[in-house]
Design a protein around this motif. Sequence first.
Motif, PDB file in Angstrom:
ATOM      1  N   VAL A  17      -9.600  10.039   5.523  1.00 14.20           N
ATOM      2  CA  VAL A  17      -8.395   9.245   5.760  1.00 14.20           C
ATOM      3  C   VAL A  17      -8.395   8.069   4.780  1.00 14.20           C
ATOM      4  N   ILE A  18      -9.750   7.503   4.428  1.00  8.72           N
ATOM      5  CA  ILE A  18      -9.612   6.578   3.477  1.00  8.72           C
ATOM      6  C   ILE A  18      -9.205   7.050   2.155  1.00  8.72           C
ATOM      7  N   VAL A  19      -9.780   8.108   1.624  1.00  6.92           N
ATOM      8  CA  VAL A  19      -9.453   8.664   0.322  1.00  6.92           C
ATOM      9  C   VAL A  19      -7.945   8.935   0.300  1.00  6.92           C
ATOM     10  N   ALA A  20      -7.530   9.508   1.408  1.00  3.44           N
ATOM     11  CA  ALA A  20      -5.984   9.914   1.561  1.00  3.44           C
ATOM     12  C   ALA A  20      -5.119   8.705   1.331  1.00  3.44           C
ATOM     13  N   ALA A  21      -5.420   7.268   1.957  1.00  2.00           N
ATOM     14  CA  ALA A  21      -4.809   6.167   1.931  1.00  2.00           C
ATOM     15  C   ALA A  21      -4.917   5.616   0.285  1.00  2.00           C
ATOM     16  N   LEU A  22      -6.204   5.652  -0.281  1.00  2.00           N
ATOM     17  CA  LEU A  22      -6.296   5.312  -1.693  1.00  2.00           C
ATOM     18  C   LEU A  22      -5.471   6.030  -2.776  1.00  2.00           C
ATOM     19  N   ARG A  23      -5.157   7.519  -2.178  1.00  2.00           N
ATOM     20  CA  ARG A  23      -4.628   8.194  -3.080  1.00  2.00           C
ATOM     21  C   ARG A  23      -3.053   8.056  -3.041  1.00  2.00           C
ATOM     22  N   ASP A  24      -2.584   7.623  -1.819  1.00  2.00           N
ATOM     23  CA  ASP A  24      -1.346   7.497  -1.509  1.00  2.00           C
ATOM     24  C   ASP A  24      -0.953   6.112  -1.965  1.00  2.00           C
ATOM     25  N   ALA A  25      -1.716   4.953  -1.956  1.00  2.00           N
ATOM     26  CA  ALA A  25      -1.444   3.673  -2.765  1.00  2.00           C
ATOM     27  C   ALA A  25      -1.426   3.836  -4.109  1.00  2.00           C
ATOM     28  N   THR A  26      -2.251   4.516  -4.807  1.00  2.00           N
ATOM     29  CA  THR A  26      -2.467   4.812  -6.323  1.00  2.00           C
ATOM     30  C   THR A  26      -1.337   5.658  -6.836  1.00  2.00           C
TER      31      THR A  26
END
Length: 169
Positions: A17-26
């Motif tokens: 979920v942290i990887v998903a958040a970082l991908r979504d933000a970037t």
Amino acid sequence: MIHALQTLLLVIFPVLVIVAALRDATSYTIPNWIPLSLVAAFPIAAVALGMPLHDIGMQAAVGVAALAVGMGMYAARWIGGGDAKLFAAAALWIGWPATMTFLGMTGIAGGALAVSLLGLRSAMVRPYMPSGPAWFARLVEPGQNVPYGVAIAIGALVAFPTSALIAHG
């Protein structure tokens, strides 16, 4: 050895979920492999942690209900497709009754994220924004969407310690 395997399986959720958040933000995208990996890893983690079959069924029901809600929000154009899939996959791992915490914290985080981005995108603040990577410039660009995967990840991380899966671990 068994406890190390159980711990490793439980770490999958927060990492993804942290990887998903970082991908979504970037990039304003959540790759399909992230929610698919979460869905595929859940039954393995549930069985390894000794979760009873009826509890696994309840978790699956929560995930299906979240998918229906996420699809509705996507159809209403409130969130993106990746957000809807991440929302459902996270709800599968979190289950009942921790879903209430997940929903509440996701809503609070989403509101805070939207207000923060509105502030950063305002005409008064924007001239003072430092230049940075292209993803940051796009994030603070007026008229852009809100990367709601960030809010979903925050809600999921807050609710996960109270999930039924953790209770069985």
